[in-house]
Write a protein that holds these residues in place. Structure first.
Motif, mmCIF file in Angstrom:
data_model
loop_
_atom_site.group_PDB
_atom_site.id
_atom_site.type_symbol
_atom_site.label_atom_id
_atom_site.label_comp_id
_atom_site.label_asym_id
_atom_site.label_seq_id
_atom_site.Cartn_x
_atom_site.Cartn_y
_atom_site.Cartn_z
ATOM 1 N N GLU A 460 -35.545 67.537 -34.112
ATOM 2 C CA GLU A 460 -36.196 67.835 -32.125
ATOM 3 C C GLU A 460 -37.062 66.277 -32.564
ATOM 4 O OE1 GLU A 460 -39.711 70.183 -33.158
ATOM 5 O OE2 GLU A 460 -38.832 71.326 -32.448
ATOM 6 N N THR A 461 -36.357 65.003 -33.691
ATOM 7 C CA THR A 461 -36.291 63.989 -34.075
ATOM 8 C C THR A 461 -35.760 63.115 -34.356
ATOM 9 O OG1 THR A 461 -38.928 64.758 -34.357
ATOM 10 C CG2 THR A 461 -38.378 62.193 -35.103
ATOM 11 N N PRO A 462 -35.236 62.039 -33.241
ATOM 12 C CA PRO A 462 -33.893 61.830 -33.415
ATOM 13 C C PRO A 462 -33.889 60.295 -34.923
ATOM 14 C CG PRO A 462 -34.495 60.740 -32.033
ATOM 15 C CD PRO A 462 -35.520 61.682 -32.320
ATOM 16 N N TYR A 463 -33.481 59.722 -35.381
ATOM 17 C CA TYR A 463 -32.748 58.214 -35.887
ATOM 18 C C TYR A 463 -32.685 57.372 -35.491
ATOM 19 C CZ TYR A 463 -33.398 60.205 -40.484
ATOM 20 O OH TYR A 463 -33.937 61.901 -40.938
ATOM 21 N N MET A 464 -32.065 55.994 -35.452
ATOM 22 C CA MET A 464 -31.109 55.284 -34.362
ATOM 23 C C MET A 464 -29.960 54.827 -35.277
ATOM 24 S SD MET A 464 -34.098 55.720 -32.390
ATOM 25 C CE MET A 464 -33.621 54.625 -30.842
ATOM 26 N N PHE A 465 -29.359 54.044 -34.363
ATOM 27 C CA PHE A 465 -28.789 52.865 -34.465
ATOM 28 C C PHE A 465 -28.049 51.847 -33.438
ATOM 29 C CE2 PHE A 465 -26.569 56.064 -32.373
ATOM 30 C CZ PHE A 465 -25.143 55.722 -31.497
ATOM 31 N N HIS A 466 -28.138 50.940 -33.621
ATOM 32 C CA HIS A 466 -28.600 49.673 -32.733
ATOM 33 C C HIS A 466 -28.173 48.182 -33.175
ATOM 34 C CE1 HIS A 466 -32.750 48.013 -35.352
ATOM 35 N NE2 HIS A 466 -32.741 49.782 -35.283
ATOM 36 N N CYS A 467 -28.293 47.017 -32.052
ATOM 37 C CA CYS A 467 -27.681 45.846 -32.901
ATOM 38 C C CYS A 467 -29.664 45.604 -33.735
ATOM 39 C CB CYS A 467 -27.745 45.186 -31.366
ATOM 40 S SG CYS A 467 -27.093 43.408 -32.069
ATOM 41 N N HIS A 468 -29.211 44.778 -34.804
ATOM 42 C CA HIS A 468 -30.581 44.336 -35.378
ATOM 43 C C HIS A 468 -31.043 42.837 -34.614
ATOM 44 C CE1 HIS A 468 -33.908 44.390 -37.928
ATOM 45 N NE2 HIS A 468 -33.695 45.512 -38.306
ATOM 46 N N VAL A 469 -29.830 42.397 -33.423
ATOM 47 C CA VAL A 469 -30.931 40.620 -32.761
ATOM 48 C C VAL A 469 -31.602 41.835 -32.015
ATOM 49 C CG1 VAL A 469 -30.562 39.095 -30.985
ATOM 50 C CG2 VAL A 469 -28.566 39.862 -32.360
ATOM 51 N N LEU A 470 -33.475 41.444 -32.562
ATOM 52 C CA LEU A 470 -34.259 41.993 -32.005
ATOM 53 C C LEU A 470 -34.516 42.235 -30.177
ATOM 54 C CD1 LEU A 470 -36.747 41.514 -34.842
ATOM 55 C CD2 LEU A 470 -35.105 43.658 -34.808
ATOM 56 N N ARG A 471 -33.239 41.274 -29.367
ATOM 57 C CA ARG A 471 -34.182 41.178 -28.220
ATOM 58 C C ARG A 471 -33.149 41.845 -28.192
ATOM 59 N NH1 ARG A 471 -35.296 35.767 -24.649
ATOM 60 N NH2 ARG A 471 -37.097 36.169 -26.779
ATOM 61 N N HIS A 472 -32.428 42.009 -27.812
ATOM 62 C CA HIS A 472 -30.945 43.100 -27.455
ATOM 63 C C HIS A 472 -31.698 44.722 -27.290
ATOM 64 C CE1 HIS A 472 -26.987 39.827 -28.595
ATOM 65 N NE2 HIS A 472 -27.876 39.441 -27.643
ATOM 66 N N GLN A 480 -29.141 56.897 -30.777
ATOM 67 C CA GLN A 480 -30.258 57.957 -31.335
ATOM 68 C C GLN A 480 -29.451 59.220 -31.849
ATOM 69 O OE1 GLN A 480 -34.980 58.445 -29.424
ATOM 70 N NE2 GLN A 480 -33.328 59.198 -27.675
ATOM 71 N N PHE A 481 -29.271 59.363 -32.681
ATOM 72 C CA PHE A 481 -28.633 60.652 -33.251
ATOM 73 C C PHE A 481 -29.317 61.136 -34.321
ATOM 74 C CE2 PHE A 481 -28.547 57.156 -36.966
ATOM 75 C CZ PHE A 481 -28.632 58.408 -38.312
ATOM 76 N N VAL A 482 -29.131 62.318 -34.502
ATOM 77 C CA VAL A 482 -30.170 63.890 -34.944
ATOM 78 C C VAL A 482 -29.300 64.367 -35.832
ATOM 79 C CG1 VAL A 482 -31.794 63.766 -32.833
ATOM 80 C CG2 VAL A 482 -29.542 65.375 -33.084
ATOM 81 N N VAL A 483 -29.909 64.783 -36.607
ATOM 82 C CA VAL A 483 -29.069 65.564 -38.397
ATOM 83 C C VAL A 483 -29.696 67.243 -37.704
ATOM 84 C CG1 VAL A 483 -29.391 65.570 -40.719
ATOM 85 C CG2 VAL A 483 -29.154 63.549 -40.027
ATOM 86 N N VAL A 484 -28.646 68.128 -38.066
ATOM 87 C CA VAL A 484 -29.117 69.498 -37.929
ATOM 88 C C VAL A 484 -28.673 70.246 -38.755
ATOM 89 C CG1 VAL A 484 -29.331 69.281 -35.201
ATOM 90 C CG2 VAL A 484 -27.120 69.721 -35.741
ATOM 91 N N GLU A 485 -29.150 71.568 -38.897
ATOM 92 C CA GLU A 485 -28.314 72.439 -39.848
ATOM 93 C C GLU A 485 -27.201 72.707 -39.176
ATOM 94 O OE1 GLU A 485 -28.900 73.047 -42.597
ATOM 95 O OE2 GLU A 485 -31.353 72.367 -42.355
ATOM 96 N N PRO A 486 -25.508 73.319 -39.884
ATOM 97 C CA PRO A 486 -24.954 73.845 -39.621
ATOM 98 C C PRO A 486 -24.416 75.147 -38.511
ATOM 99 C CG PRO A 486 -24.498 73.056 -41.468
ATOM 100 C CD PRO A 486 -26.123 73.513 -41.193
#
Length: 500
Positions: A460-472, A480-486
Motif C-alpha cells: 500500500e505504501t510506495p518508495y520513490m526513485f527520482h532525479c535528485h536535482v530537486l527542481r526536476h 514509485q515502487f512497492v515491495v510485495v510478498e511473493p
C-alpha cells in the motif's frame, strides 16, 4: 517618413541591444571565487542531537521544523528554516541494532515531511511525499537501524516543494555506528578529527535574503554564487590531528561540486553513500552530485593551511553545461588550518571493510529507466501510479540513463545499490565501487546498478526513485515502487497524512 525613420532606429537599437545581451550570455565567464574568499569564520559543527532511551529500549529523538533568522554572512539577518533552530539541524547518531523513534513536529505554515536519505526502513517511515505532515501536526517514525556504519542525511520530501524547503535550510546528517563495518583506526572524534562538511550554494538578493530563482538559461534550478559549509560563510576548520576525516555531503539543490585541495595534494577516499569501501583510494579530485556523500582523509603538517576547493565539474567540451548549468564554476570552500603541534593519528589500514558483491546472475528482474526533460520513461510522477512492483527478498538490475543533455542525478529510496558498469563503456571509478544510493547521470550516459530488496514488504505504501536535482523532482521526474510478498500486487491508495 520621420515616424518610419524613428521606428526603424528604435528597432535597430533593440536588435543591437538584444545581440549584445546574447553575446554577454554566451561569453560571460563562469563564477570564480578561488583566491577571493576571506576565511574569517570558524566552521560551525552541527551539535549531536540529544536523545533518550525510553522504557521500551528505543532511542528517541525530537525534531521540529521551524522558521527563523540566521547570519549567512550578508551583514544582516536572513530568513531561513531549520530543525530545532533557525538553520539546518542537529546530527542524529545511532548504532546498528537500535530501535529509533524520531518525533517530528511541523512548526511551518505548510506541509512538510522528513525523508531519511540512504536509510533502510519501512516505506511508511521513509518520509516520502505520500506521508505529509500538516502544519501544527507531528509524526513519529520508528524503525530498527540495520545497515553498515555510514554517513546518511535527512531532509524534506514534500510533493512539489522539496527544492524550496531544502534550500531554505531544512537538512541534517544522520550517522550510523557499527563496529562490524567500521575501522577503529580511522578518526572518530566528532567535531575534532571527524567532521561533517555540508556544502551548499546560495544566491542572495540586495536585502540579504535568499533568492529562489534560477539564473538565466538554467535547466536545473537555483545556482548560487556563494558557498556555505554547515551554514558558515567563509569557513575555516582548526585541525589538531595529523589526519582529519571529512564527511562530505553535497546538500545543494542543483549544483555539482568537484572537490580537490588547493595545493594539488591527494586525499584518501575511504567511504561513500552507504559506508566504508573495501580499501582506501588516493585521489586528487572527487565529484559529488546533489545528495551524494563521501568520507575522505586529509593529511596535515603542523602550521600549514590548505583550502578545500571545487573546480569545474564539466569538461571543456560541454559548452551548455559550463555556461548555463554551473559546469564551469570554481569555488574556494573551506580552509583547513593545522595547529603548530598536531596529535599523531593512527596509520590508515590498507583494507577497510569487506563489501559482499551482489551477483547479476541472481537477478529476478531487470529494468531500464531513461531520464529525459522532466520525465522518466516518458512519464511524470503520478501519486496513484506504481511504476515498479518488486518482490521481497529478490535482487534486481536497473539500467538508468540520461537521455538528453541536461545533468541528472539518480536516487533510490530504501536500499543501497552497487554499480556494475557504465553505459558508455568507461571503467567504473573507485568512488562508485562501494554501496551507493545516489549517482550522477552525465548527459547521454548512465549506469547499470544492482540491489537487493531483502524485506519491508508493503503493497500500500510506495518508495520513490527520482532525479535528485530537486527542481526536476518537484516538476515530476520521479517514480514509485512497492515491495510485495511473493505473488502479491500493489494496492496504493490515498496518502497517509499526519494532522489536518
Amino acid at each position: 517618413m520621420r515616424r518610419w525613420l524613428i521606428g526603424g532606429l528604435m528597432v535597430s537599437v533593440l536588435v543591437v541591444a538584444g545581440a549584445g545581451v546574447g553575446v554577454w550570455v554566451l561569453t560571460r565567464p563562469g563564477l570564480d571565487t578561488v583566491g577571493k574568499v576571506a576565511f574569517e569564520r570558524r566552521l560551525a559543527v552541527p551539535p549531536l542531537a540529544k536523545s533518550t532511551v525510553d522504557e521500551q529500549g528505543r532511542r528517541v529523538f525530537d525534531l521540529r521544523a521551524q522558521a527563523g533568522e540566521s547570519d549567512l554572512g550578508r551583514g544582516k539577518a536572513t530568513a531561513t528554516w531549520g530543525y530545532n533552530g533557525s538553520y539546518l539541524g542537529p546530527t542524529l547518531r545511532a548504532k546498528r541494532g537500535e530501535r529509533v523513534v524520531v518525533n517530528v513536529s511541523n512548526g511551518l505554515a505548510e506541509d512538510t515531511t522528513v525523508h531519511w536519505h540512504g536509510m533502510h526502513l519501512p516505506a511508511r517511515m521513509d518520509g516520502g511525499p505520500q506521508t505529509p505532515i500538516r502544519p501544527g501536526a507531528a509524526f513519529s517514525p520508528e524503525w530498527k537501524v540495520d545497515q553498515p556504519a555510514a554517513t546518511l542525511w535527512y531532509h524534506p520530501h514534500p510533493h512539489e516543494r522539496t527544492e524550496k524547503q531544502v534550500y531554505r535550510g531544512l537538512a541534517g546528517m544522520f550517522l550510523i555506528d557499527d563496529p562490524g563495518t567500521d575501522v577503529a583506526a580511522l578518526p572518530h572524534e566528532y567535531g575534532v578529527d571527524d567532521v561533517p562538511v555540508m556544502v551548499q550554494d546560495k544566491a542572495f538578493d540586495d536585502d540579504g535574503q535568499l533568492s529562489e530563482s534560477g539564473p538565466f538559461g538554467s535547466e536545473i534550478g537555483i545556482l548560487g554564487d556563494s558557498v556555505l559549509v554547515n551554514g558558515t560563510a567563509g569557513p575555516y576548520l582548526d585541525v589538531t590531528t595529523s589526519l582529519v576525516r571529512l564527511r562530505l555531503l553535497n546538500a545543494a539543490t542543483a549544483r555539482i561540486f568537484n572537490f580537490s585541495l588547493s595545493d594539488g595534494r591527494p586525499f584518501t577516499l575511504i567511504g561513500t553513500d552507504g559506508g566504508l569501501l573495501d580499501r582506501p583510494h588516493r585521489l586528487d579530485r572527487l565529484q559529488l552530485s546533489v545528495g551524494e556523500r563521501a568520507e575522505v582523509l586529509v593529511a596535515m603538517r603542523p602550521g600549514e593551511r590548505v583550502v578545500l576547493r571545487s573546480g569545474p565539474p564539466a569538461p571543456e567540451g560541454d559548452f551548455a553545461i559550463r555556461r548555463f548549468q554551473g559546469g564551469g564554476d570554481r569555488f574556494d570552500v573551506l580552509e583547513l588550518r593545522a595547529a603548530a603541534a598536531l596529535r599523531d593519528s593512527p596509520a590508515t589500514p590498507g583494507t577497510l571493510v569487506e563489501t559482499p558483491r551482489l551477483d547479476p546472475a541472481s537477478a529476478a528482474q531487470t529494468r531500464e529507466m531513461t531520464f529525459t526533460e522532466r520525465d522518466i520513461n516518458g512519464r511524470k510522477m503520478e501519486g496513484a501510479r506504481v511504476d515498479a512492483v518488486v518482490t521481497r527478498d529478490t535482487t534486481e538490475v536497473w539500467t538508468v540513463r540520461n537521455g538528453h543533455g541536461t545533468p541528472h542525478s539518480f536516487h533510490l529510496h530504501d536500499v543501497q545499490f552497487q554499480v556494475l558498469s557504465r553505459t558508455g563503456g568507461e571503467p567504473v571509478p573507485p568512488s562508485l565501487s562501494g554501496w551507493k544510493d545516489t549517482v550522477y547521470l552525465p548527459p547521454h550516459e548512465g549506469y547499470t546498478v544492482i540491489m537487493r530488496f531483502a524485506d519491508f514488504a508493503d503493497p500500500e505504501t510506495p518508495y520513490m526513485f527520482h532525479c535528485h536535482v530537486l527542481r526536476h523532482e518537484d516538476e515530476g521526474m520521479m517514480g514509485q515502487f512497492v515491495v510485495v510478498e511473493p505473488g502479491g500486487s500493489a494496492r496504493v491508495g490515498a496518502h497517509h497524512s499526519h494532522g489536518g
